[in-house]
Write a protein that holds these residues in place. Structure first.
Motif, PDB file in Angstrom:
ATOM      1  N   LEU A 135       0.833  -1.196   0.000  1.00 41.14           N
ATOM      2  CA  LEU A 135       0.000   0.000   0.000  1.00 41.14           C
ATOM      3  C   LEU A 135       0.875   1.257   0.000  1.00 41.14           C
ATOM      4  O   LEU A 135       1.987   1.249   0.542  1.00 41.14           O
ATOM      5  N   VAL A 136       0.345   2.309  -0.601  1.00 42.31           N
ATOM      6  CA  VAL A 136       1.065   3.588  -0.607  1.00 42.31           C
ATOM      7  C   VAL A 136       0.108   4.684  -0.140  1.00 42.31           C
ATOM      8  O   VAL A 136      -1.107   4.486  -0.058  1.00 42.31           O
ATOM      9  N   THR A 137       0.656   5.837   0.164  1.00 43.05           N
ATOM     10  CA  THR A 137      -0.140   6.958   0.660  1.00 43.05           C
ATOM     11  C   THR A 137      -1.014   7.545  -0.454  1.00 43.05           C
ATOM     12  O   THR A 137      -0.821   7.252  -1.637  1.00 43.05           O
ATOM     13  N   LYS A 138      -1.932   8.392  -0.056  1.00 39.36           N
ATOM     14  CA  LYS A 138      -2.775   9.084  -1.029  1.00 39.36           C
ATOM     15  C   LYS A 138      -1.941   9.874  -2.035  1.00 39.36           C
ATOM     16  O   LYS A 138      -2.190   9.840  -3.238  1.00 39.36           O
ATOM     17  N   CYS A 155      -1.758   9.255  -6.059  1.00 37.40           N
ATOM     18  CA  CYS A 155      -2.020  10.301  -7.042  1.00 37.40           C
ATOM     19  C   CYS A 155      -0.850  10.427  -8.027  1.00 37.40           C
ATOM     20  O   CYS A 155      -1.044  10.552  -9.238  1.00 37.40           O
ATOM     21  N   GLU A 156       0.354  10.362  -7.498  1.00 39.04           N
ATOM     22  CA  GLU A 156       1.545  10.452  -8.345  1.00 39.04           C
ATOM     23  C   GLU A 156       1.605   9.305  -9.347  1.00 39.04           C
ATOM     24  O   GLU A 156       1.905   9.500 -10.528  1.00 39.04           O
ATOM     25  N   VAL A 206      -0.564   8.006 -17.219  1.00 39.97           N
ATOM     26  CA  VAL A 206      -1.312   8.568 -18.338  1.00 39.97           C
ATOM     27  C   VAL A 206      -0.717   8.152 -19.674  1.00 39.97           C
ATOM     28  O   VAL A 206      -1.434   7.741 -20.598  1.00 39.97           O
ATOM     29  N   SER A 207       0.594   8.246 -19.829  1.00 40.48           N
ATOM     30  CA  SER A 207       1.208   7.918 -21.119  1.00 40.48           C
ATOM     31  C   SER A 207       0.977   6.452 -21.470  1.00 40.48           C
ATOM     32  O   SER A 207       0.736   6.123 -22.640  1.00 40.48           O
ATOM     33  N   LEU A 230     -12.243  11.222 -11.737  1.00 39.24           N
ATOM     34  CA  LEU A 230     -12.472  12.413 -12.552  1.00 39.24           C
ATOM     35  C   LEU A 230     -11.158  13.076 -12.948  1.00 39.24           C
ATOM     36  O   LEU A 230     -10.991  13.535 -14.087  1.00 39.24           O
ATOM     37  N   ASP A 231     -10.215  13.129 -12.011  1.00 41.96           N
ATOM     38  CA  ASP A 231      -8.937  13.762 -12.334  1.00 41.96           C
ATOM     39  C   ASP A 231      -8.176  12.958 -13.380  1.00 41.96           C
ATOM     40  O   ASP A 231      -7.524  13.532 -14.253  1.00 41.96           O
ATOM     41  N   PHE A 232      -8.262  11.635 -13.315  1.00 42.83           N
ATOM     42  CA  PHE A 232      -7.608  10.808 -14.335  1.00 42.83           C
ATOM     43  C   PHE A 232      -8.211  11.100 -15.706  1.00 42.83           C
ATOM     44  O   PHE A 232      -7.483  11.230 -16.702  1.00 42.83           O
TER      45      PHE A 232
END
Length: 324
Positions: free
Chosen positions: A222-225, A229-230, A236-237, A296-298
């Motif tokens: 698991l990783v942080t929020k 996000c990062e 994306v690419s 939505l941000d994605f």
């Protein structure tokens, strides 16, 4: 492991910045308890981990285990998620290849034996056990969203996954016939993070028999929020590469409809939406709302990238038709 007899299975573990002290002893315990060492091999390759202390701990662990069926190596440079798996497959001797991510832990005590039973029957070319979050070692609240996200997107019963087998391929826990893999390797154009497994699964489903079963492994990493996000931004690419190679896979996703709507939005407005959605995501106290902002941000980032690609295309030349 080399030899004249063909092994039934090669367990292949690519490693990058993760402590193997849970996964490897779990595998070794089952292998030794049920005397499976003559049927399989375990190959561990560190993909040039940047954390020297973790790499050193793993070397000490591997030296202490010292099993004849267990081999390991460290690469001099990082290859990435697709290329490292192709390398592992090339070095394997088994008829079937069981890929396990370094940050998983089998949920059942007969995890390996279950896969071996499918390898022995030879009925299916690909058998995938699924992912769970049953075991958790990172308990801080900052990791709660990642567990929630995985539960929403990855945790599905085999009966659900078998309805559309290609859509639920995860390389973190999957067995594939070696001859099938060598004919259908990972596309090494996928570098960085994400979606090489979706594209690979789409190609596999065109020619080979895929079976999803309930033989899960817990995802421990698991990783942080903020890190979630990062990673999303960095994917994306690869997602756009998936779109170009497998448009049917892109259009089968619910996010594709949102992206099409957003592509007409001016670039400055998309940039503002991105900044707002990231803040809402990071500071939301509700995982359900955070998931909505995340998705939505994605979509915004994908639409922005697609607009950028359109802007980079050369402008059409003016018509050379007859003047009035």
């Amino acid at each position: 492991m080399t030899g004249t007899s063909r092994l039934q299975m090669s367990i292949l573990i690519p490693v990058f910045n993760w402590d193997l002290s849970l996964l490897l002893p779990s595998l070794v315990s089952e292998i030794d308890q049920f005397q499976l060492g003559e049927k399989l091999e375990v190959i561990v390759i560190d993909d040039h981990s940047s954390d020297g202390s973790l790499r050193s701990r793993n070397e000490t662990l591997l030296a202490g285990l010292a099993k004849p069926y267990l081999t390991s190596s460290i690469l001099a440079r990082n290859l990435g998620r697709a290329a490292i798996r192709n390398l592992l497959a090339a070095e394997a001797s088994g008829e079937f290849l069981l890929f396990l991510d370094c940050d998983v832990l089998p949920d059942a005590p007969d995890f390996i034996r279950s896969y071996l039973s499918f390898a022995e029957s030879g009925e299916f070319d690909v058998v995938t056990g699924g992912i769970s979050y049953r075991t958790r070692i990172l308990e801080g609240r900052e990791f709660d969203y990642h567990a929630y996200l995985g539960g929403r997107k990855e945790v599905k019963a085999a009966v659900v996954r078998n309805r559309e087998p290609w859509r639920h391929i995860l390389t973190s826990n999957i067995m594939v016939r070696k001859s099938v893999f060598m004919a259908t390797p990972f596309d090494e154009r996928f570098t960085g993070y994400g979606y090489e497994d979706v594209e690979w699964g789409a190609r596999l489903a065109e020619k080979f028999k895929i079976l999803h079963v309930d033989n899960t492994a817990s995802h421990l990493g698991l990783v942080t929020k903020a890190r979630t996000c990062e990673k999303m931004c960095n994917s994306v690419s690869n997602y756009l590469l998936l779109k170009s190679l497998r448009p049917e896979a892109f259009h089968a996703s619910s996010i594709s409809k949102v992206v099409r709507l957003l592509e007409s939005v001016p670039a400055p407005l998309l940039a503002g939406m991105d900044r707002l959605l990231i803040k809402l995501f990071l500071y939301s106290g509700s995982n359900r709302l955070a998931f909505l902002f995340f998705q939505l941000d994605f979509a915004v980032l994908l639409a922005s990238a697609l607009r950028g690609r359109q802007a980079d295309l050369p402008s059409p030349k003016p018509s050379q038709g007859r003047k009035p």
